[in-house]
Design a protein around this motif. Structure first.
Motif, PDB file in Angstrom:
ATOM      1  N   TYR A 194      -4.935   1.380  13.916  1.00  0.00           N
ATOM      2  CA  TYR A 194      -5.354   1.636  12.544  1.00  0.00           C
ATOM      3  C   TYR A 194      -6.789   2.085  12.468  1.00  0.00           C
ATOM      4  O   TYR A 194      -7.172   2.849  11.591  1.00  0.00           O
ATOM      5  CB  TYR A 194      -5.159   0.382  11.685  1.00  0.00           C
ATOM      6  N   GLU A 208       8.564  12.753   0.656  1.00  0.00           N
ATOM      7  CA  GLU A 208       7.299  12.616   1.374  1.00  0.00           C
ATOM      8  C   GLU A 208       6.789  11.182   1.432  1.00  0.00           C
ATOM      9  O   GLU A 208       5.992  10.834   2.273  1.00  0.00           O
ATOM     10  CB  GLU A 208       6.219  13.451   0.675  1.00  0.00           C
ATOM     11  N   ILE A 209       7.252  10.382   0.490  1.00  0.00           N
ATOM     12  CA  ILE A 209       6.735   9.011   0.455  1.00  0.00           C
ATOM     13  C   ILE A 209       7.237   8.253   1.672  1.00  0.00           C
ATOM     14  O   ILE A 209       8.426   8.194   1.932  1.00  0.00           O
ATOM     15  CB  ILE A 209       7.176   8.310  -0.834  1.00  0.00           C
ATOM     16  N   GLN A 210       6.306   7.713   2.415  1.00  0.00           N
ATOM     17  CA  GLN A 210       6.690   7.039   3.640  1.00  0.00           C
ATOM     18  C   GLN A 210       6.978   5.559   3.372  1.00  0.00           C
ATOM     19  O   GLN A 210       6.484   5.000   2.412  1.00  0.00           O
ATOM     20  CB  GLN A 210       5.563   7.175   4.670  1.00  0.00           C
ATOM     21  N   PRO A 211       7.806   4.962   4.242  1.00  0.00           N
ATOM     22  CA  PRO A 211       8.096   3.542   4.045  1.00  0.00           C
ATOM     23  C   PRO A 211       6.822   2.707   4.148  1.00  0.00           C
ATOM     24  O   PRO A 211       5.870   3.088   4.830  1.00  0.00           O
ATOM     25  CB  PRO A 211       9.063   3.226   5.186  1.00  0.00           C
ATOM     26  N   ASP A 212       6.844   1.582   3.480  1.00  0.00           N
ATOM     27  CA  ASP A 212       5.651   0.731   3.483  1.00  0.00           C
ATOM     28  C   ASP A 212       5.375   0.194   4.872  1.00  0.00           C
ATOM     29  O   ASP A 212       6.247  -0.316   5.546  1.00  0.00           O
ATOM     30  CB  ASP A 212       5.862  -0.448   2.533  1.00  0.00           C
ATOM     31  N   GLU A 213       4.169   0.367   5.285  1.00  0.00           N
ATOM     32  CA  GLU A 213       3.722  -0.278   6.502  1.00  0.00           C
ATOM     33  C   GLU A 213       2.218  -0.364   6.416  1.00  0.00           C
ATOM     34  O   GLU A 213       1.585   0.387   5.710  1.00  0.00           O
ATOM     35  CB  GLU A 213       4.136   0.515   7.729  1.00  0.00           C
ATOM     36  N   GLY A 214       1.657  -1.312   7.109  1.00  0.00           N
ATOM     37  CA  GLY A 214       0.217  -1.475   7.016  1.00  0.00           C
ATOM     38  C   GLY A 214      -0.249  -2.350   8.141  1.00  0.00           C
ATOM     39  O   GLY A 214       0.518  -2.671   9.059  1.00  0.00           O
ATOM     40  N   VAL A 217      -8.522   1.336   3.055  1.00  0.00           N
ATOM     41  CA  VAL A 217      -8.193  -0.089   2.904  1.00  0.00           C
ATOM     42  C   VAL A 217      -8.115  -0.547   1.445  1.00  0.00           C
ATOM     43  O   VAL A 217      -7.953  -1.731   1.188  1.00  0.00           O
ATOM     44  CB  VAL A 217      -9.187  -0.995   3.665  1.00  0.00           C
ATOM     45  N   PHE A 240     -14.414   9.800   2.419  1.00  0.00           N
ATOM     46  CA  PHE A 240     -14.154   8.939   1.271  1.00  0.00           C
ATOM     47  C   PHE A 240     -15.432   8.316   0.731  1.00  0.00           C
ATOM     48  O   PHE A 240     -15.508   7.982  -0.453  1.00  0.00           O
ATOM     49  CB  PHE A 240     -13.077   7.879   1.573  1.00  0.00           C
ATOM     50  N   ASN A 261     -10.319   5.899   0.408  1.00  0.00           N
ATOM     51  CA  ASN A 261     -10.630   4.754   1.255  1.00  0.00           C
ATOM     52  C   ASN A 261      -9.338   4.131   1.783  1.00  0.00           C
ATOM     53  O   ASN A 261      -8.490   3.715   0.997  1.00  0.00           O
ATOM     54  CB  ASN A 261     -11.419   3.734   0.434  1.00  0.00           C
ATOM     55  N   THR A 309      -8.682  12.056   4.203  1.00  0.00           N
ATOM     56  CA  THR A 309      -9.815  11.176   4.486  1.00  0.00           C
ATOM     57  C   THR A 309     -10.691  10.928   3.264  1.00  0.00           C
ATOM     58  O   THR A 309     -11.676  10.221   3.356  1.00  0.00           O
ATOM     59  CB  THR A 309     -10.694  11.783   5.597  1.00  0.00           C
ATOM     60  N   SER A 310     -10.336  11.523   2.123  1.00  0.00           N
ATOM     61  CA  SER A 310     -11.191  11.336   0.953  1.00  0.00           C
ATOM     62  C   SER A 310     -10.864  10.065   0.189  1.00  0.00           C
ATOM     63  O   SER A 310     -11.532   9.747  -0.787  1.00  0.00           O
ATOM     64  CB  SER A 310     -11.056  12.513  -0.009  1.00  0.00           C
ATOM     65  N   ILE A 322      11.048  17.142  -2.893  1.00  0.00           N
ATOM     66  CA  ILE A 322      10.136  17.186  -1.753  1.00  0.00           C
ATOM     67  C   ILE A 322       9.159  16.025  -1.835  1.00  0.00           C
ATOM     68  O   ILE A 322       8.943  15.291  -0.883  1.00  0.00           O
ATOM     69  CB  ILE A 322       9.364  18.531  -1.703  1.00  0.00           C
ATOM     70  N   ILE A 323       8.605  15.836  -3.024  1.00  0.00           N
ATOM     71  CA  ILE A 323       7.643  14.755  -3.197  1.00  0.00           C
ATOM     72  C   ILE A 323       8.282  13.412  -2.878  1.00  0.00           C
ATOM     73  O   ILE A 323       7.723  12.592  -2.156  1.00  0.00           O
ATOM     74  CB  ILE A 323       7.080  14.744  -4.627  1.00  0.00           C
ATOM     75  N   HIS A 353      -2.507   5.695   3.345  1.00  0.00           N
ATOM     76  CA  HIS A 353      -1.714   6.160   4.486  1.00  0.00           C
ATOM     77  C   HIS A 353      -0.221   6.152   4.190  1.00  0.00           C
ATOM     78  O   HIS A 353       0.567   6.699   4.953  1.00  0.00           O
ATOM     79  CB  HIS A 353      -2.018   5.328   5.729  1.00  0.00           C
ATOM     80  N   GLN A 354       0.167   5.513   3.098  1.00  0.00           N
ATOM     81  CA  GLN A 354       1.590   5.498   2.743  1.00  0.00           C
ATOM     82  C   GLN A 354       1.996   6.744   1.956  1.00  0.00           C
ATOM     83  O   GLN A 354       3.166   6.923   1.657  1.00  0.00           O
ATOM     84  CB  GLN A 354       1.900   4.236   1.923  1.00  0.00           C
ATOM     85  N   ARG A 395     -18.050  -2.381  -0.997  1.00  0.00           N
ATOM     86  CA  ARG A 395     -16.671  -2.196  -1.417  1.00  0.00           C
ATOM     87  C   ARG A 395     -15.940  -1.181  -0.549  1.00  0.00           C
ATOM     88  O   ARG A 395     -14.724  -1.210  -0.473  1.00  0.00           O
ATOM     89  CB  ARG A 395     -16.609  -1.749  -2.884  1.00  0.00           C
ATOM     90  N   HIS A 396     -16.666  -0.270   0.057  1.00  0.00           N
ATOM     91  CA  HIS A 396     -15.974   0.775   0.799  1.00  0.00           C
ATOM     92  C   HIS A 396     -16.181   0.679   2.294  1.00  0.00           C
ATOM     93  O   HIS A 396     -15.266   0.903   3.054  1.00  0.00           O
ATOM     94  CB  HIS A 396     -16.401   2.163   0.290  1.00  0.00           C
ATOM     95  N   PRO A 411     -15.103  -3.484   3.869  1.00  0.00           N
ATOM     96  CA  PRO A 411     -13.672  -3.774   4.069  1.00  0.00           C
ATOM     97  C   PRO A 411     -13.054  -2.989   5.219  1.00  0.00           C
ATOM     98  O   PRO A 411     -12.121  -3.454   5.852  1.00  0.00           O
ATOM     99  CB  PRO A 411     -13.028  -3.364   2.744  1.00  0.00           C
ATOM    100  N   ASN A 412     -13.604  -1.824   5.519  1.00  0.00           N
ATOM    101  CA  ASN A 412     -13.087  -1.045   6.637  1.00  0.00           C
ATOM    102  C   ASN A 412     -13.486  -1.636   7.980  1.00  0.00           C
ATOM    103  O   ASN A 412     -12.911  -1.291   9.000  1.00  0.00           O
ATOM    104  CB  ASN A 412     -13.559   0.409   6.537  1.00  0.00           C
TER     105      ASN A 412
END
Lengths: 332, 303
Positions: free
Chosen positions: B300, B21-27, A108, B196, A106, A103-104, B17-18, A155-156, B213-214, B217-218
């Protein structure tokens, strides 16, 4: 060796709704971080570890207030700086990494942009060189395919990678001091080892001092040169790491050591320190640890012990530092 | 020695391992695309909206009549090959008027929604972020607006300012901003406690940069949903007000057409059916789209 940060007699209080009296979360904490070394700050939840670091950074919540004390950093008292001056130091000369890599960041904004913008904020680089430098630092903190990861959203990435990004962001300006607030608590053990190794490698390279806040004594043994143990808003013991593990003196520290799980015969119960941390508004008179201490005497309950030097900079706030030959719970 | 050193071994292992760990792109956008594949109603809504917008933009190319051209030889004619949706009491082609009325109604959907979106977002962000007095003043104002029956409030504004389309924008913005402000304030309150934000502060980012900026956008995914659901609401409000006679009498919106056609509704039902169905389809299309977007974006916002 000179100290990069010296906290002297720091007192921090918090107000809460409907209560007149302010709760003292940190009282008279003094702490020094030598250049290039790693100092551990250990204690239970709620003992004031994070509050100490947040007040140095000027990031206390609105209801928190620094009552007294100073935090000398490069000849400046951080506690007296204006918000504007403080912003120039944060992320530049002192940076922080947090417990929750999930959570640290952002959610988006791409991780690359988060790092490069922090970089641009302090260095005034243009976008392109900031991007290049960010990719460079991503490679340095061990993010595979750094160039591609620049455009990834948090999140990726997995927790370990996100913590690498956080470390990259914190180290990008080569700060003199890195405050790591439980940086590996949310990670699993194999990732924890990687992250700790990364922090050590970076420290060796940049000479950054680290203030490591943790309640994990294993991490302390691994990382730290010196350790401060806090209890109920006070420093109760200070020692270099070897002394602490060989000959810790304060009953609280000894209780912490005794409660580490170890190889014991089946059926033996794990030691725990009885009771809980006292309420900040109802501190016991005398030694704050006395209600939970197995060795407490009348003197402990009535009189407040000072932080005494046991020799060689080993400080302990106890009338009877490890002098009875027993250890808590009868475990040695 | 052919053995890998222990350190080298662990290093390559950890690299693996690293990498794993990388997940497929999704958003969010992938999720929205997926939503359109699964949620047919939302897809239908999107297509309908596209058609309606195209229709309004290219109105003169679609019909050979002028919306205000009167043909007193053919008044109140039922639908025919000549006049697809019939003609009204002044002999104007109803299909043409529906097509051109779409321009007005869409504008009335978009403009006040956009104004209230900007206004509500700015005020909600300020209230949530600055707190204390600012929060109190803004939110009590919003309470006052929300406590009034919206239609009544909008009608009072129209009466006071005068019946023209600009005042219609103002009236609809006034009744709409408060809802947006509430949503944005609530989100700001929860977002500003996030780690964050603290991390950004610890990097030396300034207060307002953090807000814009933070935090902002959320809020964006929610704002998109809010916006798509505000549009049909605004179209409905305007239709109601035009029907009740407080709309702009010169802006031939669908609502005004229904209002003008109601006197002949029994004999010439096409006069109200055509614009009525246009309102129905447009509002439905936006609602389908808005609901779909909300479903796609919601998970999300929870994580």
């Amino acid at each position: 060796m000179s100290n990069i940060l010296e906290i002297k007699d720091l007192c921090v209080s918090f107000a809460s709704d409907g209560v007149k009296e302010r709760a003292m979360a940190v009282s008279n904490v003094s702490l020094a971080i030598p250049e290039g070394r790693t100092v551990g700050l250990v204690g239970e939840s709620g003992c004031g570890k994070s509050v100490t670091s947040l007040s140095v950074m000027g990031l206390l919540a609105n209801n928190g207030r620094v009552e007294s004390g100073e935090a000398l950093f490069g000849g400046q008292d951080l506690l007296r700086l204006s918000d504007r001056e403080m912003r120039r130091i944060r992320g530049n000369r002192i940076s922080m990494i947090f417990q929750e890599p999930m959570t640290s960041l952002n959610p988006v904004i791409t991780v690359g942009r988060q790092v490069s913008e922090a970089l641009r904020l302090h260095s005034g680089m243009d976008a392109r060189s900031a991007r290049a430098r960010t990719i460079e630092i991503f490679e340095k903190v061990g993010i595979p395919e750094a160039e591609r990861r620049f455009g990834s959203y948090p999140h990726q990435l997995s927790g370990g990678l996100r913590q690498r990004v956080m470390i990259g962001m914190a180290m990008v300006m080569r700060p003199a001091l890195l405050i790591a607030d439980e940086p590996t608590t949310a990670l699993d053990v194999s990732i924890e080892a990687q992250i700790l190794r990364l922090m050590r490698d970076l420290q060796r390279e940049t000479g950054t001092s680290i203030l490591l806040i943790t309640h994990n004594l294993g991490v302390v043994a691994e990382m730290c040169d010196e350790v401060y143990v806090m209890y109920a808003g006070e420093v109760v013991e200070r020692a270099d790491v070897a002394t602490l593990f060989d000959a810790c003196a304060h009953p609280y520290t000894r209780g912490l050591m005794a409660s580490l799980p170890r190889m014991t015969p089946k059926g033996q119960r794990l030691y725990n320190i009885r009771g809980t941390v006292p309420n900040l508004r109802a501190m016991p008179s005398g030694c704050r640890f006395s209600p939970r201490c197995e060795f407490a005497t009348e003197k402990c309950r009535g009189e407040k012990p000072e932080l005494n030097d046991l020799g060689g900079g080993h400080l302990c706030r106890c009338f009877y530092p490890k002098d009875d030959g027993r250890s808590p719970g009868g475990i040695d | 020695m052919k053995f890998l050193s222990k350190d080298k071994y662990t290093r390559t292992l950890s690299d693996q391992i690293i990498a794993a760990e990388i997940q497929p792109d999704e958003g969010v956008w992938m999720s929205i695309r997926h939503m359109f594949r699964v949620n047919r109603a939302a897809l239908l809504g999107l297509i309908l909206i596209a058609l309606i917008v195209l229709m309004a933009v290219f109105a003169p190319l679609i019909t050979r009549y002028d919306p205000n051209e009167m043909d007193l030889m053919s008044m109140n004619e039922p639908p025919s090959a000549e006049h697809w949706f019939g003609t009204d009491d002044l002999g104007q082609d109803v299909f043409t008027r529906v097509v051109f009325g779409g321009r007005i109604s869409l504008m009335i959907g978009f403009v006040p929604s956009l104004i209230s979106l900007v206004l509500g977002t700015a005020l909600g962000l300020m209230a949530g972020y600055m707190g204390r007095h600012v929060d109190n003043v803004i939110m009590r104002l919003a309470d006052v607006v929300l406590a009034f029956p919206s239609l009544l409030l909008a009608m009072v504004v129209m009466y006071t300012l005068g019946s023209n389309i600009l005042n219609m924008f103002i009236a609809l913005s006034i009744i709409n901003w408060a809802g947006t402000a509430r949503v944005v304030r609530a989100q700001t309150l929860s977002l500003k406690e996030k780690e964050f934000v603290e991390a950004a502060r610890s990097m030396g980012v300034s207060r307002w940069t953090i807000a814009f900026r933070h935090i902002l956008p959320n809020c964006l995914p929610n704002l998109i949903v809010l916006f798509t659901l505000d549009i049909p609401a605004a179209i409905m409000w305007e239709s109601s007000m035009s029907f009740l006679g407080v709309g702009d009498p010169n802006a031939a919106s669908w609502g005004l057409m229904v209002s003008q056609g109601k006197d002949y509704a029994y004999m010439c039902p096409w006069l109200i059916l055509a614009p009525g169905l246009a309102i129905l389809f447009t509002v439905m299309a936006f609602n389908f789209l808005g609901d779909g977007l909300r479903d796609a974006i919601d998970p999300y916002m929870k994580t």
